[in-house]
Design an enzyme around this catalytic site. Structure first.
Site, short mmCIF file in Angstrom:
data_model
loop_
_atom_site.label_atom_id
_atom_site.label_comp_id
_atom_site.label_asym_id
_atom_site.label_seq_id
_atom_site.Cartn_x
_atom_site.Cartn_y
_atom_site.Cartn_z
CE LYS A 39 30.60 46.17 94.81
NZ LYS A 39 29.55 46.99 95.22
NE ARG A 114 29.11 48.58 88.88
CZ ARG A 114 29.93 48.47 89.90
NH1 ARG A 114 31.06 48.15 90.01
NH2 ARG A 114 29.53 49.74 90.84
NE ARG A 155 32.65 54.66 99.58
CZ ARG A 155 32.21 53.70 98.70
NH1 ARG A 155 32.40 52.64 98.60
NH2 ARG A 155 31.52 54.48 97.72
NE ARG A 188 34.09 55.85 95.38
CZ ARG A 188 33.60 54.37 95.15
NH1 ARG A 188 34.22 53.36 95.85
NH2 ARG A 188 32.59 54.09 94.27
NE ARG A 199 28.23 54.87 93.26
CZ ARG A 199 28.77 54.87 94.28
NH1 ARG A 199 28.62 56.05 94.99
NH2 ARG A 199 29.27 53.79 94.74
#
Ligand code: AP5
Length: 250
Positions: A39, A114, A155, A188, A199
């Site tokens: 996203k 969300r 990531r 992160r 998550r």
């Protein structure tokens, strides 16, 4: 995989070759997808091409955490666990951001709504704000579970320009530093395996019902998020421009 729009798509070459997106009245674009679906990657491309703001609720919350604001203090623990911050806090934050004048031609929402409650709030907010305004283009980005895990653990991001990399799929040219500015990349805090698992559970429990919410309203378009970034981007641009053409406001 783009489905059910009933709208004639643009040729792929138009989306990528002719950089005229800033002339199009876009309206709201909502990117729906699991953590790691891409996203943020796609929202940045949309924002740049069409000249509209990228509104990431995750980024705004992380900024608040970093600055130690009251909102940040409330959100920090929740985010570290991989849970969702309360609807009231997030809706209020989004309302503040959408009041800014740069949102008048359109905006891309990344990570919001969300929950069904957030989507209902957004529908009411948009209806009140612009009677007869353009309805949001809702785009679901589909990626399989195993691919999500690899994307999230791999990531890395640049703290200066926000550019997103992946050590498996989009590595920087030089180990661990940003191609554009040479700054050391970071991982992160919620990209650890334990938090990723929470998550993804939150996503299944609270965000997946949104697919149904928008599908029932006939508003959901879908793209195959497992394709290379440029191909996902071209598919998304086709949906956005197909929708703009369908409502006759180009
Ligand atoms: P948020 O920051 O929104 O995180 P997220 O939804 O978990 O999404 P991510 O940012 O992890 O993934 P992404 O889909 O943007 O993927 P990306 O482009 O980076 O939220 C964080 C937290 O804030 C939440 O857990 C919650 O606590 C809170 N929060 C935020 N919004 C909230 C809300 N509305 N309500 C309540 N709480 C909220 O890509 C991932 C990786 O894949 C990158 O490495 C990238 O390089 C790579 N990649 C991307 N596309 C491709 C591709 N096509 N092929 C190969 N690799 C790719």
């Amino acid at each position: 995989m783009e489905g059910g729009s009933g709208v004639k798509p643009m040729p792929a070459s138009t989306a990528t070759d002719v950089m005229t997106g800033k002339n199009i009245a876009i309206g709201p674009v909502i990117l729906l997808g699991a953590p790691g679906a891409g996203k943020g990657t796609q929202a940045k491309l949309i924002a740049k091409y069409y000249g509209i703001p990228h509104i990431s609720t995750g980024d705004i919350l992380r900024e608040n955490v970093a600055q130690g604001t009251e909102l940040g203090k409330k959100a920090k623990r929740v985010m570290e666990r991989g849970d969702l911050v309360s609807d009231d806090l997030v809706n209020g934050m989004v309302a503040e951001r959408l009041k800014q004048p740069d949102c008048s031609r359109g905006f891309v929402l990344d990570g919001f709504p969300r929950t069904v409650a957030q989507a209902e709030w957004l529908d009411r907010y948009l209806a009140a704000r612009a009677a007869g305004g353009r309805p949001p283009v809702v785009i679901g980005v589909d990626v399989s579970y195993n691919q999500l895990l690899q994307r999230l653990t791999g990531r890395r991001a640049c703290p200066v320009d926000g550019k997103i990399y992946n050590i498996y799929f989009q590595p920087p040219k030089e180990n661990s530093v940003c191609d554009a500015c040479g700054t050391q990349l970071f991982q992160r805090v919620d990209d650890t395996e334990e938090v990723i698992s929470e998550r993804l559970k939150s996503y299944e429990r609270q965000t997946l019902p949104l697919v149904d919410y928008y599908q029932r309203a006939g508003r959901l378009r879908r793209v195959n998020g497992e394709l290379p970034v440029e191909q996902v981007m071209a598919a998304i641009f086709r949906l956005i421009e197909g929708s703009a053409a369908a409502t006759g406001t180009e």
